[in-house]
Design an enzyme around this catalytic site. Sequence first.
Site, PDB file in Angstrom:
ATOM      1  N   VAL A 109     -58.638  37.990  15.273  1.00  0.00           N
ATOM      2  CA  VAL A 109     -58.182  37.073  16.325  1.00  0.00           C
ATOM      3  C   VAL A 109     -59.282  36.073  16.689  1.00  0.00           C
ATOM      4  O   VAL A 109     -59.068  34.862  16.715  1.00  0.00           O
ATOM      5  CB  VAL A 109     -57.731  37.868  17.590  1.00  0.00           C
ATOM      6  CG1 VAL A 109     -57.451  36.935  18.759  1.00  0.00           C
ATOM      7  CG2 VAL A 109     -56.486  38.693  17.278  1.00  0.00           C
ATOM      8  N   ASN A 166     -43.451  41.043  19.848  1.00  0.00           N
ATOM      9  CA  ASN A 166     -43.705  41.950  18.723  1.00  0.00           C
ATOM     10  C   ASN A 166     -42.672  43.070  18.628  1.00  0.00           C
ATOM     11  O   ASN A 166     -42.248  43.436  17.539  1.00  0.00           O
ATOM     12  CB  ASN A 166     -45.116  42.535  18.826  1.00  0.00           C
ATOM     13  CG  ASN A 166     -46.117  41.679  18.076  1.00  0.00           C
ATOM     14  OD1 ASN A 166     -45.753  40.627  17.543  1.00  0.00           O
ATOM     15  ND2 ASN A 166     -47.357  42.104  18.022  1.00  0.00           N
ATOM     16  N   GLY A 188     -45.828  47.705   8.626  1.00  0.00           N
ATOM     17  CA  GLY A 188     -47.127  48.232   9.067  1.00  0.00           C
ATOM     18  C   GLY A 188     -47.936  47.139   9.736  1.00  0.00           C
ATOM     19  O   GLY A 188     -47.399  46.190  10.293  1.00  0.00           O
ATOM     20  N   CYS A 196     -50.496  45.614  14.480  1.00  0.00           N
ATOM     21  CA  CYS A 196     -49.873  45.217  15.748  1.00  0.00           C
ATOM     22  C   CYS A 196     -48.557  45.905  16.074  1.00  0.00           C
ATOM     23  O   CYS A 196     -48.404  46.431  17.178  1.00  0.00           O
ATOM     24  CB  CYS A 196     -49.664  43.713  15.749  1.00  0.00           C
ATOM     25  SG  CYS A 196     -51.202  42.852  15.444  1.00  0.00           S
TER      26      CYS A 196
HETATM   27  C1  UGA Z   1     -47.240  40.402  13.483  1.00  0.00           C
HETATM   28  C2  UGA Z   1     -46.293  39.351  14.084  1.00  0.00           C
HETATM   29  O1  UGA Z   1     -45.424  38.833  13.059  1.00  0.00           O
HETATM   30  C3  UGA Z   1     -47.084  38.208  14.710  1.00  0.00           C
HETATM   31  O2  UGA Z   1     -46.197  37.299  15.351  1.00  0.00           O
HETATM   32  C4  UGA Z   1     -48.062  38.781  15.757  1.00  0.00           C
HETATM   33  O3  UGA Z   1     -48.846  37.777  16.364  1.00  0.00           O
HETATM   34  C5  UGA Z   1     -48.988  39.759  15.051  1.00  0.00           C
HETATM   35  O4  UGA Z   1     -48.185  40.831  14.483  1.00  0.00           O
HETATM   36  C6  UGA Z   1     -49.976  40.285  16.054  1.00  0.00           C
HETATM   37  O5  UGA Z   1     -49.558  40.862  17.061  1.00  0.00           O
HETATM   38  O6  UGA Z   1     -51.168  40.051  15.888  1.00  0.00           O
HETATM   39  P1  UGA Z   1     -48.557  40.647  11.185  1.00  0.00           P
HETATM   40  O7  UGA Z   1     -48.901  42.017  11.671  1.00  0.00           O
HETATM   41  O8  UGA Z   1     -49.632  39.808  10.599  1.00  0.00           O
HETATM   42  O9  UGA Z   1     -47.920  39.798  12.389  1.00  0.00           O
HETATM   43  O10 UGA Z   1     -47.479  40.826  10.045  1.00  0.00           O
HETATM   44  P2  UGA Z   1     -45.964  40.435   9.751  1.00  0.00           P
HETATM   45  O11 UGA Z   1     -45.929  39.354   8.760  1.00  0.00           O
HETATM   46  O12 UGA Z   1     -45.164  40.301  10.974  1.00  0.00           O
HETATM   47  O13 UGA Z   1     -45.514  41.776   8.982  1.00  0.00           O
HETATM   48  C7  UGA Z   1     -45.567  43.053   9.612  1.00  0.00           C
HETATM   49  C8  UGA Z   1     -44.957  44.107   8.696  1.00  0.00           C
HETATM   50  O14 UGA Z   1     -43.543  43.927   8.591  1.00  0.00           O
HETATM   51  C9  UGA Z   1     -45.494  44.068   7.254  1.00  0.00           C
HETATM   52  O15 UGA Z   1     -45.684  45.377   6.788  1.00  0.00           O
HETATM   53  C10 UGA Z   1     -44.378  43.363   6.513  1.00  0.00           C
HETATM   54  O16 UGA Z   1     -44.382  43.632   5.138  1.00  0.00           O
HETATM   55  C11 UGA Z   1     -43.162  43.938   7.225  1.00  0.00           C
HETATM   56  N1  UGA Z   1     -41.931  43.126   7.071  1.00  0.00           N
HETATM   57  C12 UGA Z   1     -41.912  41.832   7.462  1.00  0.00           C
HETATM   58  C13 UGA Z   1     -40.802  43.737   6.533  1.00  0.00           C
HETATM   59  O17 UGA Z   1     -40.803  44.932   6.193  1.00  0.00           O
HETATM   60  N2  UGA Z   1     -39.674  42.987   6.355  1.00  0.00           N
HETATM   61  C14 UGA Z   1     -39.630  41.681   6.706  1.00  0.00           C
HETATM   62  O18 UGA Z   1     -38.572  41.036   6.497  1.00  0.00           O
HETATM   63  C15 UGA Z   1     -40.770  41.091   7.282  1.00  0.00           C
END
Ligand code: UGA
Length: 478
Positions: free
Chosen positions: A11, A219, A270, A273
């Site tokens: 961050v 989130n 995963g 966050c």
């Molecule tokens: C997440 C949120 O998307 C952000 O908006 C937030 O700011 C951030 O947490 C935080 O609180 O710092 P992030 O953890 O980087 O961001 O990852 P994402 O891209 O949201 O993915 C999270 C998980 O969901 C991953 O394991 C991803 O593969 C999974 N995912 C995502 C799915 O299984 N299916 C989907 O369609 C999208």
Amino acid sequence: MKIIVVGTGFVGLPHAAVLSEAGHEVYAYDIDPQKIAAYESCDRSQIEYYVNEPGLAAAIAETHNRYLFFTTDISEIARDADVFFMCINTPPMRNGATDLSYYLNAAHDIAALLAERESDNRVILVNKSTVPVGTARVLENILKEHGVRNFGVASNPEFLAQGNAIEGSRRPDRVVVGADTEEDFQILRRVYSQFVNHVRIKYVETTPETAESIKYMGNTLLLTYISFWNGVGARVAESLPNVRMEDLKIGVTADGRISTWGSYVSNGAGGSCFGKDIQSLIYQLNQAGASTDLLQAVYNINEYQKTYLVDRAIHEANFNFNQKTVALLGLAFKKRTNDMRDSAALKAVEALLGKGVKEIRAYDPLAMEAAQEYWFNPEKNHLLERITYHESAQEALRGSDAVFISTDWEEFRGLSRTIEKTVAPPYLVIDGRRMMPDYEMLVEKGYDFLAVGSPFLPGKAVVTQSSDNGVAVELEPA
Ligand code: UGA
């Protein structure tokens, strides 16, 4: 503005870099001298060892020593700083509550410094890391306790997704500022002047508690949506006859009100966050005596998803993991990161070891070093000796009886050809990310196929026929 960013992790570091691009005088402060030395070197690989974000190293090199400075000591700079951004890690505790100990230590240290300053200029401490609702008030009390004069507290949560930190900071969808006084709103408008009155960026001013809640709501809603697809969409396509997952997704998300993001079914979401924030919100609401049924269900669905493919392999594919070798492809929690925090692969490994596998042959394009830090510690548990580390997907596949795809790395889309070249049926392919568009080819060739969002497909029996359809005759020796 003279700004101190406290904490230089995922961050803080991108935030400091992008604030310096806007011409502020930014001091990125961390207590870890190794990190600070790595950032000061402006060397991409050293920076990416700590924070792997596209464009970050270039952004740092651009403003370093002009607008952006790194330091392990803010005792002098703190005297006339205008704003402190608190970007400190707030890990989860076993009961779901947020561990604020690092945050509180830093807050006390800064308050002690500020209590000694001669200047009476307004100084604001802004929480950027995700902290429980009410933490800005805790910060206010700490500053009061130390006798700091003329200060404000604010909440300005971070909404970045990993892999998009720099672009996301340059062009956020929203900036949420929670503060108590017009004077503090004004100071933060100067910090974010490029976003105030922007035609596409929502600039929201509210109370600190609302700002803190917006982060948790955002989130947990995203995780709820993912869990709807994992817990309902995938179940429909796996359990009801003749339903095609991809068509289901396209048809449903064609409605402009329904997002395509989150509809990619997986073996669980995963990252640092989602799991942490939903547990923390459950804890906070429970403490307040409010109901948390929906959140608890979402959390359970996501956790179940991380290991259910191992159970399906046993019950639907009749696969016995005992003494088998499994290739595990993808260790990071999502593609384009080396971050393994709360990665589904961690739970897959536990489940596989629990089922008695002989060896797990692990590969990830970016997270091998992180994986070894997690697992390369046989003293912690001798079962970890069963994990071996490989330099490519093909190497990991060699000699295996099954493969488990856990992360959506693009390179796994072409895996069917590599599987065909490397391992022969009987062989089980477990696809936790629906990465193989040409899985039918594998099934035709006798490989068993099990994917999230599809019923189990047993490999077709391989029948070898002679070219003239004649009958094979074996003659007795004379
Ligand atoms: C997440 C949120 O998307 C952000 O908006 C937030 O700011 C951030 O947490 C935080 O609180 O710092 P992030 O953890 O980087 O961001 O990852 P994402 O891209 O949201 O993915 C999270 C998980 O969901 C991953 O394991 C991803 O593969 C999974 N995912 C995502 C799915 O299984 N299916 C989907 O369609 C999208």
